[in-house]
Design a protein around this motif. Structure first.
Motif, PDB file in Angstrom:
ATOM      1  N   MET A   1      57.063 -76.149 -83.576  1.00  0.00           N
ATOM      2  CA  MET A   1      56.543 -75.075 -84.413  1.00  0.00           C
ATOM      3  C   MET A   1      56.342 -75.586 -85.838  1.00  0.00           C
ATOM      4  N   ALA A   2      55.471 -74.890 -86.581  1.00  0.00           N
ATOM      5  CA  ALA A   2      55.219 -75.290 -87.959  1.00  0.00           C
ATOM      6  C   ALA A   2      54.673 -74.110 -88.743  1.00  0.00           C
ATOM      7  N   HIS A   3      55.033 -74.084 -90.011  1.00  0.00           N
ATOM      8  CA  HIS A   3      54.466 -73.130 -90.946  1.00  0.00           C
ATOM      9  C   HIS A   3      53.087 -73.633 -91.369  1.00  0.00           C
ATOM     10  N   VAL A   4      52.107 -72.732 -91.442  1.00  0.00           N
ATOM     11  CA  VAL A   4      50.758 -73.090 -91.889  1.00  0.00           C
ATOM     12  C   VAL A   4      50.451 -72.297 -93.156  1.00  0.00           C
ATOM     13  N   SER A   5      50.028 -72.992 -94.192  1.00  0.00           N
ATOM     14  CA  SER A   5      49.715 -72.350 -95.463  1.00  0.00           C
ATOM     15  C   SER A   5      48.312 -72.738 -95.911  1.00  0.00           C
ATOM     16  N   VAL A   6      47.488 -71.743 -96.146  1.00  0.00           N
ATOM     17  CA  VAL A   6      46.142 -71.954 -96.691  1.00  0.00           C
ATOM     18  C   VAL A   6      46.145 -71.379 -98.095  1.00  0.00           C
ATOM     19  N   ASN A   7      45.824 -72.212 -99.071  1.00  0.00           N
ATOM     20  CA  ASN A   7      45.922 -71.801-100.481  1.00  0.00           C
ATOM     21  C   ASN A   7      44.573 -71.951-101.171  1.00  0.00           C
ATOM     22  N   ASN A   8      43.951 -70.807-101.456  1.00  0.00           N
ATOM     23  CA  ASN A   8      42.693 -70.747-102.213  1.00  0.00           C
ATOM     24  C   ASN A   8      41.633 -71.686-101.625  1.00  0.00           C
ATOM     25  N   ALA A   9      41.514 -71.667-100.300  1.00  0.00           N
ATOM     26  CA  ALA A   9      40.561 -72.551 -99.624  1.00  0.00           C
ATOM     27  C   ALA A   9      39.129 -72.048 -99.792  1.00  0.00           C
ATOM     28  N   ARG A  10      38.239 -72.983-100.043  1.00  0.00           N
ATOM     29  CA  ARG A  10      36.815 -72.677-100.178  1.00  0.00           C
ATOM     30  C   ARG A  10      36.004 -73.637 -99.328  1.00  0.00           C
ATOM     31  N   LYS A  11      34.888 -73.121 -98.804  1.00  0.00           N
ATOM     32  CA  LYS A  11      33.974 -73.961 -98.044  1.00  0.00           C
ATOM     33  C   LYS A  11      32.549 -73.585 -98.419  1.00  0.00           C
ATOM     34  N   ASP A  12      31.825 -74.569 -98.968  1.00  0.00           N
ATOM     35  CA  ASP A  12      30.434 -74.371 -99.346  1.00  0.00           C
ATOM     36  C   ASP A  12      29.528 -75.204 -98.457  1.00  0.00           C
ATOM     37  N   TYR A  13      28.416 -74.618 -98.068  1.00  0.00           N
ATOM     38  CA  TYR A  13      27.333 -75.358 -97.417  1.00  0.00           C
ATOM     39  C   TYR A  13      26.139 -75.307 -98.363  1.00  0.00           C
ATOM     40  N   GLY A  14      26.085 -76.261 -99.287  1.00  0.00           N
ATOM     41  CA  GLY A  14      25.076 -76.186-100.328  1.00  0.00           C
ATOM     42  C   GLY A  14      25.350 -74.981-101.213  1.00  0.00           C
ATOM     43  N   ALA A  15      24.342 -74.120-101.360  1.00  0.00           N
ATOM     44  CA  ALA A  15      24.499 -72.934-102.197  1.00  0.00           C
ATOM     45  C   ALA A  15      25.225 -71.804-101.467  1.00  0.00           C
ATOM     46  N   PHE A  16      25.326 -71.906-100.142  1.00  0.00           N
ATOM     47  CA  PHE A  16      25.969 -70.843 -99.370  1.00  0.00           C
ATOM     48  C   PHE A  16      27.475 -71.032 -99.370  1.00  0.00           C
ATOM     49  N   LYS A  17      28.193 -69.993 -99.753  1.00  0.00           N
ATOM     50  CA  LYS A  17      29.654 -70.041 -99.808  1.00  0.00           C
ATOM     51  C   LYS A  17      30.209 -69.320 -98.578  1.00  0.00           C
ATOM     52  N   ALA A  18      30.677 -70.098 -97.602  1.00  0.00           N
ATOM     53  CA  ALA A  18      31.161 -69.522 -96.349  1.00  0.00           C
ATOM     54  C   ALA A  18      32.573 -68.973 -96.481  1.00  0.00           C
ATOM     55  N   ILE A  19      33.434 -69.694 -97.212  1.00  0.00           N
ATOM     56  CA  ILE A  19      34.811 -69.267 -97.469  1.00  0.00           C
ATOM     57  C   ILE A  19      34.996 -69.254 -98.978  1.00  0.00           C
ATOM     58  N   LYS A  20      35.441 -68.107 -99.517  1.00  0.00           N
ATOM     59  CA  LYS A  20      35.373 -67.882-100.962  1.00  0.00           C
ATOM     60  C   LYS A  20      36.751 -67.756-101.610  1.00  0.00           C
ATOM     61  N   GLY A  21      37.646 -68.659-101.278  1.00  0.00           N
ATOM     62  CA  GLY A  21      38.962 -68.610-101.901  1.00  0.00           C
ATOM     63  C   GLY A  21      39.956 -67.823-101.079  1.00  0.00           C
ATOM     64  N   VAL A  24      46.351 -67.611 -97.077  1.00  0.00           N
ATOM     65  CA  VAL A  24      47.114 -66.923 -96.035  1.00  0.00           C
ATOM     66  C   VAL A  24      48.284 -67.805 -95.622  1.00  0.00           C
ATOM     67  N   ASP A  25      49.433 -67.182 -95.373  1.00  0.00           N
ATOM     68  CA  ASP A  25      50.623 -67.895 -94.904  1.00  0.00           C
ATOM     69  C   ASP A  25      50.939 -67.453 -93.485  1.00  0.00           C
ATOM     70  N   ILE A  26      51.178 -68.427 -92.614  1.00  0.00           N
ATOM     71  CA  ILE A  26      51.468 -68.170 -91.208  1.00  0.00           C
ATOM     72  C   ILE A  26      52.834 -68.797 -90.917  1.00  0.00           C
ATOM     73  N   GLY A  27      53.784 -67.963 -90.547  1.00  0.00           N
ATOM     74  CA  GLY A  27      55.148 -68.425 -90.356  1.00  0.00           C
ATOM     75  C   GLY A  27      55.351 -69.191 -89.068  1.00  0.00           C
ATOM     76  N   ASP A  28      56.462 -69.916 -88.985  1.00  0.00           N
ATOM     77  CA  ASP A  28      56.828 -70.647 -87.766  1.00  0.00           C
ATOM     78  C   ASP A  28      56.849 -69.696 -86.576  1.00  0.00           C
ATOM     79  N   GLY A  29      56.131 -70.040 -85.529  1.00  0.00           N
ATOM     80  CA  GLY A  29      56.145 -69.260 -84.307  1.00  0.00           C
ATOM     81  C   GLY A  29      55.350 -67.973 -84.358  1.00  0.00           C
ATOM     82  N   GLU A  30      54.648 -67.718 -85.432  1.00  0.00           N
ATOM     83  CA  GLU A  30      53.899 -66.466 -85.577  1.00  0.00           C
ATOM     84  C   GLU A  30      52.564 -66.548 -84.833  1.00  0.00           C
ATOM     85  N   PHE A  31      52.132 -65.409 -84.288  1.00  0.00           N
ATOM     86  CA  PHE A  31      50.832 -65.295 -83.625  1.00  0.00           C
ATOM     87  C   PHE A  31      49.931 -64.512 -84.571  1.00  0.00           C
TER      88      PHE A  31
END
Length: 353
Positions: A1-21, A24-31
């Protein structure tokens, strides 16, 4: 098991912003289920966690490691895809053990892991078959088995049930949930189906236009939606929304009809009520029947209230035909009120207890 942490993640495809900051925190063993309409960014976020998409900015951490620059094979994750992605020329056993052979794991260990996964998934009698000889549900189990044998820190599921028929989807979502309860592995699951999200998740993350609208337990989102989008997306049939304004006596619709409301914030302009929170009442509001859909355990009825169409769900069996007049009443303490900014202002006291 592992904790997963996403912090202010962004994803741009050129001018298109798919993920805008997104954070989210996902705890050990969480669904955790990422849910939202097509194009909201949920699959992109999952692929960023998996390493299949690069991250424009921000940080992704799995366990103790920041994985922004790590290759997918080094992230200790296993992914189950929508289309199964099985090798047609390999047997079930070889498909399940393929990643272990790439790691040059001893044959005895591969056989042991494949055997254990096959037992968990009920595939013991199918190990020598090829994918073309399997049903859709069996192929999905093989794809899950291929993930299980890797014993990863995190399972990633990308709409794994979308290719299955309705009955098999219900069966498979129960099997995936049972599998998680048995293995207790951190799981991130993407779907556009809010019923899947409600029935499977420990925590739901609702996304729209590359942003998180709300996250929380299924019932928290159902009972306390933070805004109009979440209120309309979570729940089937969807919540009814009626436009109008608040008065001293209650909520006045655009047609001039008065709806009861125990709370009366002056800035409320949208009245929300879930279909199952509307009851038949001889002293209630008069509506006209449009469609009646009996399902056995309940009856779904579309009615017209002024110029508005409402959906009602009644537990009792009713005899009504299009054009018939019914009298209905909302459960007062189940009313949701929203402002012009589409944010929730008030929710009935019963839902807050």
């Amino acid at each position: 098991m592992a904790h997963v942490s996403v912090n202010n993640a962004r994803k741009d495809y050129g001018a298109f912003k798919a993920i805008k900051g997104v954070s989210v925190d996902i705890g050990d063993g969480e669904f955790v289920v990422l849910v939202g309409p097509s194009g909201c960014g949920k699959s992109t976020l999952l692929r960023m966690i998996a390493g299949l998409e690069g991250i424009t900015s921000g940080q992704i951490q799995i366990g103790k490691h920041i994985v922004n620059e790590l290759a997918p094979k080094d992230r200790d994750i296993a992914m189950v895809f929508q289309n199964y992605a099985l090798y047609p020329h390999m047997t079930v056993a070889k498909n399940m053990g393929f990643s272990l052979r790439l790691k040059r794991m001893p044959r005895s260990e591969i056989d042991h892991r494949v055997g254990n996964a096959a037992k968990i998934l009920g595939l013991e009698n199918l190990l020598e078959r090829y994918p073309k000889q399997l049903s859709g549900g069996q192929r999905q189990r093989v794809a899950m088995g291929r993930a299980i044998v890797r014993d990863p820190a995190v399972f990633l599921f990308d709409e794994p049930l979308s290719n299955l028929d309705a009955k098999l989807r219900v069966q498979m979502r129960s099997e995936i949930k049972e599998l998680h309860q048995r293995l207790q592995t951190t799981t991130i699951y993407v779907t556009h189906d809010q019923i899947e999200a409600m029935t499977m998740a420990d925590k739901i993350v609702v996304m729209k236009d590359g942003l998180i609208e709300q996250s929380g337990s299924p019932l928290e989102l159902y009972d306390r939606p933070s805004n109009l989008f979440v209120a309309g997306f979570i729940g089937s049939p969807a919540m009814n929304f009626i436009k109008g304004s608040m008065t001293e006596d209650g909520f006045r619709t655009e047609d001039g009809l008065l709806l009861p409301s125990e709370r009366r914030p002056r800035d409320a302009v949208i009245y929300g009520i879930r279909p199952e929170h509307i009851s038949l009442d001889p002293d209630g509001i008069e509506v006209t029947t449009i469609v009646v859909e009996p399902t056995g355990s309940e009856t779904l009825v579309l009615v017209r209230l002024g110029g508005q169409t409402l959906t009602c769900v009644f537990r009792e069996r009713i005899r009504a035909a299009p054009g018939d007049v019914l009298r209905i009443a909302p459960i007062h303490d189940a009313v949701h009120l929203f402002g012009a900014d589409e944010q929730r202002i008030a929710t009935g006291e019963a839902l807050l207890s």
